[in-house]
Scaffold this motif. Structure first.
Motif, mmCIF file in Angstrom:
data_model
loop_
_atom_site.group_PDB
_atom_site.id
_atom_site.type_symbol
_atom_site.label_atom_id
_atom_site.label_comp_id
_atom_site.label_asym_id
_atom_site.label_seq_id
_atom_site.Cartn_x
_atom_site.Cartn_y
_atom_site.Cartn_z
ATOM 1 N N VAL A 58 -1.185 -1.626 -2.432
ATOM 2 C CA VAL A 58 -1.673 -2.751 -1.086
ATOM 3 C C VAL A 58 -1.553 -2.363 0.199
ATOM 4 O O VAL A 58 -2.533 -2.297 0.539
ATOM 5 N N VAL A 87 -5.373 -3.022 2.120
ATOM 6 C CA VAL A 87 -4.707 -3.393 3.643
ATOM 7 C C VAL A 87 -5.244 -2.193 5.390
ATOM 8 O O VAL A 87 -5.970 -3.507 5.313
ATOM 9 N N VAL A 88 -4.801 -1.782 4.722
ATOM 10 C CA VAL A 88 -5.000 -0.742 5.449
ATOM 11 C C VAL A 88 -6.568 -0.411 5.960
ATOM 12 O O VAL A 88 -7.560 0.168 6.804
ATOM 13 N N GLU A 120 -3.220 -7.349 13.697
ATOM 14 C CA GLU A 120 -3.079 -7.896 12.279
ATOM 15 C C GLU A 120 -2.433 -6.474 11.433
ATOM 16 O O GLU A 120 -1.628 -7.575 10.739
ATOM 17 N N GLY A 161 0.705 -8.421 11.197
ATOM 18 C CA GLY A 161 0.924 -9.434 10.635
ATOM 19 C C GLY A 161 0.625 -9.070 9.285
ATOM 20 O O GLY A 161 1.853 -10.036 8.820
ATOM 21 N N LEU A 162 0.520 -8.140 9.036
ATOM 22 C CA LEU A 162 0.370 -7.870 7.262
ATOM 23 C C LEU A 162 1.295 -7.533 6.851
ATOM 24 O O LEU A 162 1.641 -7.588 5.793
ATOM 25 N N ARG A 201 3.731 -9.471 6.636
ATOM 26 C CA ARG A 201 4.754 -9.883 5.643
ATOM 27 C C ARG A 201 3.843 -9.990 4.328
ATOM 28 O O ARG A 201 4.726 -10.963 3.633
ATOM 29 N N LEU A 202 3.930 -8.973 4.161
ATOM 30 C CA LEU A 202 3.795 -8.386 2.874
ATOM 31 C C LEU A 202 4.447 -7.652 2.316
ATOM 32 O O LEU A 202 4.635 -7.033 0.659
ATOM 33 N N GLN A 231 5.447 -7.648 -1.748
ATOM 34 C CA GLN A 231 4.914 -7.729 -2.344
ATOM 35 C C GLN A 231 3.891 -6.819 -3.441
ATOM 36 O O GLN A 231 4.150 -5.936 -2.142
ATOM 37 N N SER A 232 4.434 -7.015 -4.599
ATOM 38 C CA SER A 232 3.162 -5.238 -4.781
ATOM 39 C C SER A 232 2.544 -6.125 -6.291
ATOM 40 O O SER A 232 2.661 -7.510 -7.153
ATOM 41 N N PRO A 278 10.115 -13.425 -7.389
ATOM 42 C CA PRO A 278 10.472 -12.164 -5.670
ATOM 43 C C PRO A 278 11.519 -12.561 -5.331
ATOM 44 O O PRO A 278 11.434 -14.242 -3.751
#
Lengths: 109, 885
Positions: free
Chosen positions: B25, B29-30, B56, B59-60, B62-63, B66-67, B75
């Motif tokens: 992930v 996203v990077v 940004e 902001g990420l 937030r993940l 999550q995977s 979760p």
């Protein structure tokens, strides 16, 4: 059951993923949505995608590294069959409701 | 697409994301944000691209949690956990209102106190740092023999400037500053005395950084007779700051000079080791007849070094330049063996305590003491928190049990309680900021001697420090309770069984520690208050009340003082007047060589002397043990009579002082030897501060105008202001051109102990805070142990114990705690305070009543605080208690 229908934003994302076919990943979705008149933060899109994936409406893989991304792979999404089903269902519901609106309802003066 | 390789986003975002997110992930996203970054960067604005990249990227976060592979599981994310913990923390906060209020308020007061102290220390440390090149500025100070002593002075003889000015490698500027006293006026009618009218070399403004309001600082001090004013002075004299080109006059004892205003600067900041309102060009001094041969008195010399000069070598460079230059010192000065040393500008305020400093500097030890006090208070507050939180164990037992049974891990519980602590500390910190700001603004301005504000601290580094501080406090206060609570056995916790009692040692130990610190602070406060009181009220050997001293500030007043003195004596409000060269409480008593008549030159000693007239002894009510006062009717008294104090008689080894003959060498407009007889012996009186033993002193008649500086007037007791007005009327008649300048002797003397007075005030405040925080701690501890022993007490009561008996049973513990705490604090106090007191010759004794009163005070407060809960248990109906089970 709650969760068997997509939310408005989920529906948007699903539609975008479908329309991009095989090229649906974070930035592309963001750009597409922007074209459609909606600006959304990248993180929001990712969170929604995770949720859609958990619900089984999209599937994903990591692929398609480009130089522009510094050689990093994209997280590419595709709509699944059940995704298609809920989209169709949603569309149908909407169309039905649209049809049932009498003309008088939208006559404003 | 041609890729501009040199454009790269900040790498820490990527590292952060890779650390916190699932690997794949993170990669994708990077990749996303990098892609966007590149696109934006190519469009032009790189800064904006970087900024958006960071936004940004953050902001990420937030993940987190999550995977891709986690999609099947429920979760229970880290974020969610923390969110739940915060909710639980707030629920607890609301449910246990008393507990929360006490906990948060104790912590808030502690932190507020700490913040205030930090602000104060920060202010003290900030002295002179606002000059752009503060780390390249040095002051040259000197050391020489004066009046028989080796003294260090912040001033230097002017020849040093010449030596350095002629050029030394590594030195950029050399500046002389000479403050003079004179009468300043803009219209010739309204005249004011300015004691700090400074003359400075033209490079003053390139060395020190001042904000200009009007004029050109580069040339402001070039021409003779130019002056730069501060905004405050400009408004005071001209009513506006738009005054470049206007004129003001400076009048010294002989002449008046007209200066052109060439600039206006902002006022000197409070954190400057010297402050003035007038800076005139040094070249003006050449026009003054007094200094015609460049024969300046000692002045301040500052050096600004080059950027290349190493700080370590500055002292060497300057000192060797001075010694090599072969400057010619005047004879009298060479005789005093002058040596020089160099002080960095940054160190002057806290590390320099020389003669003739610009103003009184702060002692570094005070800064250390304050830092220690701040930490103590913070510790007390943390201890409080630990006590309160562990005391809650019982109430939280069920929750802990349930969490554990449902699979909560120990680590998770630890994190939960740390989160709770964090919530408390956060609230306390917010409150503390408010309290600190209010108290800095409204209450502490006069204690601390200046106004500070937290608002000046709103910037990124201090916010980061604040966040770090909150985390540290959270850890300090929360780590023990959270480890302790997370350790509870689930079964025992669910059953609500009492927690192992062995733990109480720690709790009791902590409470004792709080009491120890409180007792120490109380004792120190009492001792310092008593000592200050002693300073101010002890018998000085003369009457300091109702004496006003008029300073004879110019030659006219000095030459004709006798006229003034006679006129004053006719005034009904005046009892007597006395002339003297200096005043009790001042330090400028001349030491001149004295020996018994006919004795060998080697026997002559330097003794402090005071030139007076015939009224002095009477005016100050000195008590004559033997002999007589000076008399106007005996002409030989003018030159051949001395009055000495007991210390002097003792020094000469005289049983019978009156009638002995002395030779005193004085330098009154030239060397004179006065041979005469001791006509009187006065009881020792404290003509210096009580920090010094009474030195031998010789009084002799000296009415020479140069030395006729102070005319003390003893007034009849009564309305002070009307008396002063009458005296002022006489003065105005006597010398209309000059305002009357006067001081009250008793106020002057009190000012000698200003720093102790301030210290005692600050200590009082801090000990009150410490006591109240510890009080909160005790209160909660008593609530805890009272509820724990409720059942025991009820059973005892059923078996016939009286309420009183139950009360004493519970008191026993606290009495023991207070006794132990006092037993620890007393030796520490004795050690520390006697060290301080031993440095003062006239001091209070460190006797039992001080400690007994601390003991009784702490005992009473403790018992009062705990009575609320213990009494509740002791008088309760046992049935209700037992039925509760």
């Amino acid at each position: 059951m709650k969760g068997s229908n997509p939310g408005e934003f989920e529906e948007l994302i699903l539609l975008t993923v479908a329309s991009l076919y095989d090229e649906a990943y974070g930035v592309a979705i963001q750009d597409e949505l922007k074209l459609a008149g909606r600006s959304v933060a990248l993180s929001t899109i990712h969170v929604a995608l995770f949720r859609l994936e958990r619900k089984g409406w999209v599937e994903s893989r990591f692929d398609g590294a480009t130089k522009q991304r510094g050689g990093r792979r994209k997280h590419l999404y595709r709509v699944t069959a059940s995704g298609q089903r809920v989209l169709k269902q949603a569309k149908k519901t909407r169309e039905k409701l649209w049809e049932s609106i009498p003309k008088a309802a939208f006559r404003f003066n | 697409m041609n890729e501009p390789n040199h454009i790269n986003p900040p790498s820490w975002i990527e590292r952060l994301l890779k650390f916190l997110l699932d690997e794949e992930v993170a990669e994708s996203v990077v990749g996303d944000i990098t892609e966007k970054f590149r696109k934006r960067a190519q469009q032009g604005n790189r800064r904006k691209a970087t900024f958006l990249y960071v936004v940004e990227g953050l902001g990420l976060l937030r993940l987190i949690g999550q995977s891709k592979c986690q999609r099947q599981t429920n979760p229970s994310t880290f974020i969610g956990m923390i969110r739940n913990y915060s909710i639980v923390a707030f629920r607890n906060l609301k449910r246990e209102r008393l507990y929360s209020v006490m906990n948060v308020s104790g912590m808030a007061i502690g932190i507020a106190c700490f913040i205030v102290i930090c602000c104060y220390i920060r202010f003290e440390l900030s002295y002179d740092r606002y000059h752009v090149s503060h780390d390249r500025i040095y002051r040259i100070a000197s050391e020489f023999d004066e009046r028989g002593e080796r003294v260090k002075s912040a001033r230097t003889n002017p020849q040093v400037f010449n030596a350095l000015h002629e050029g030394a490698a590594g030195i950029e500027n050399v500046i002389r500053i000479l403050p003079l006293s004179g009468i300043v006026s803009t219209d010739g009618v309204n005249k004011f005395r300015e004691n700090n009218f400074c003359f400075a070399d033209s490079t003053f403004f390139s060395t020190f950084s001042f904000q200009l309001i009007d004029g050109f600082l580069d040339h402001a001090l070039h021409a003779p007779l130019s002056v730069v004013l501060t905004e405050y002075a400009a408004r005071r004299y001209f009513g506006s700051t738009d005054i470049v080109g206007r004129q003001l006059t400076f009048e010294d004892e002989e002449k008046s000079y007209t200066f052109n205003v060439t600039g206006v600067i902002h006022d000197f900041l409070r954190n400057s080791h010297f402050r003035t309102e007038f800076i005139a060009s040094f070249s003006s001094l050449k026009l003054m007849p007094f200094f015609k041969d460049e024969d300046y008195p000692p002045l301040y010399v500052y050096v600004q070094t080059n950027k290349e000069t190493l700080p370590e070598s500055v002292s060497d460079i300057i000192l060797t330049t001075i010694s090599k230059s072969g400057i010619e010192l005047p004879e009298f000065f060479r005789a005093s063996n002058p040596t020089y040393f160099v002080q960095p500008l940054d160190d002057i305020h806290l590390h320099s305590n020389l003669n003739s400093e610009w103003e009184v500097n702060t002692e570094y030890i005070y800064i250390q003491a304050f830092a220690a006090l701040g930490l103590f208070i913070l510790f007390i507050a943390c201890i409080n928190f630990i006590n309160l939180a562990t005391a809650q164990a019982e109430k939280r037992g069920r929750e802990i049990g349930v969490r554990k049974v449902l699979g909560g891990l120990k680590d998770q519980l630890t994190i939960q309680f740390l989160t709770e602590t964090f919530v408390y500390v956060l609230i306390a910190f917010a409150l503390a900021c408010g309290i600190a700001e209010l108290s800095l603004r409204f209450f502490l301005a006069d204690i601390l001697g200046n106004e500070l504000s937290l608002l000046s601290l709103v910037n990124i580094p201090s916010i980061l420090i604040a966040i770090g501080f909150i985390l540290v406090i959270t850890f300090l206060a929360g780590i023990y309770p959270s480890l302790y609570l997370s350790q509870l056995m689930p079964i025992a916790a669910l059953k609500g069984l009492p927690v192992k009692s062995g733990r109480d040692y720690l709790r009791h130990g902590l409470v004792s520690f709080q009491i120890v610190i409180s007792c120490m602070l109380i004792t120190a406060t009492i001792v310092i208050l008593k000592q200050v009181e002693y300073f101010k009220t002890s018998d000085l050997g003369f009457q300091k009340e109702n004496i006003v001293s008029i300073s004879l500030s110019d030659r006219h007043a000095q030459k004709n003082y006798i006229v003034l003195s006679e006129k004053l004596s006719q005034e009904s409000a005046v009892i007597s007047t006395g002339l003297s060269h200096t005043l009790p409480g001042r330090t400028n008593f001349y030491r001149w060589p004295v020996k018994p008549k006919g004795a060998d030159e080697t026997e002559s000693r330097f003794i402090k002397t005071l030139g007076v007239d015939e009224g002095f002894v009477r005016t100050y009510n000195l008590s004559l043990i033997k002999g007589r006062d000076f008399s106007r009717d005996i002409p030989s008294d003018q030159t051949e009579a001395f009055i000495i104090n007991e210390a002097a008689a003792e020094m000469f080894g005289w049983q019978q002082a009156v009638g002995q003959e002395l030779e005193l060498t004085v330098y009154i407009g030239g060397r004179q030897v006065r041979e005469g007889t001791v006509i009187g012996l006065v009881k020792d009186f404290h003509f210096e501060s009580l920090y010094q033993r009474v030195d031998p002193l010789i009084l002799f008649i000296n009415k020479h105008p140069y030395y006729a500086e102070n005319l003390s007037v003893r007034m009849r007791p009564g309305e002070l202001s009307t008396n002063i007005e009458r005296i002022r009327a006489i003065w105005n008649n006597f010398h209309p051109e000059r305002p009357m300048e006067y001081t009250f002797i008793d106020q002057d003397l009190d000012r000698l102990y200003q720093s102790e007075t301030r210290l005692s005030k600050i200590l009082s405040v801090i000990s009150i805070i410490a006591v109240s925080i510890s009080g909160l701690g005790l209160f909660s501890l008593s609530s805890y142990s009272a509820s724990r022993r409720a059942r025991e007490m009820s059973i005892r009561k059923i078996f016939g114990a009286s309420s009183l008996r139950l009360l004493t049973l519970q008191y026993r513990l606290y009495v023991a705690l207070v006794l132990i705490a006092n037993a620890i604090s007393i030796p520490i106090c004795v050690q520390g305070l006697s060290q301080w007191l031993d440095s003062i010759p006239y001091r209070i004794s460190l006797d039992a009543p001080i400690f007994v009163s601390t003991l009784i005070g702490s005992m009473v407060v403790t018992l009062l605080v705990i009575t609320f809960h213990t009494l509740r248990v002791a008088v309760a109906n046992p049935v209700t208690m037992i039925r509760n089970e």
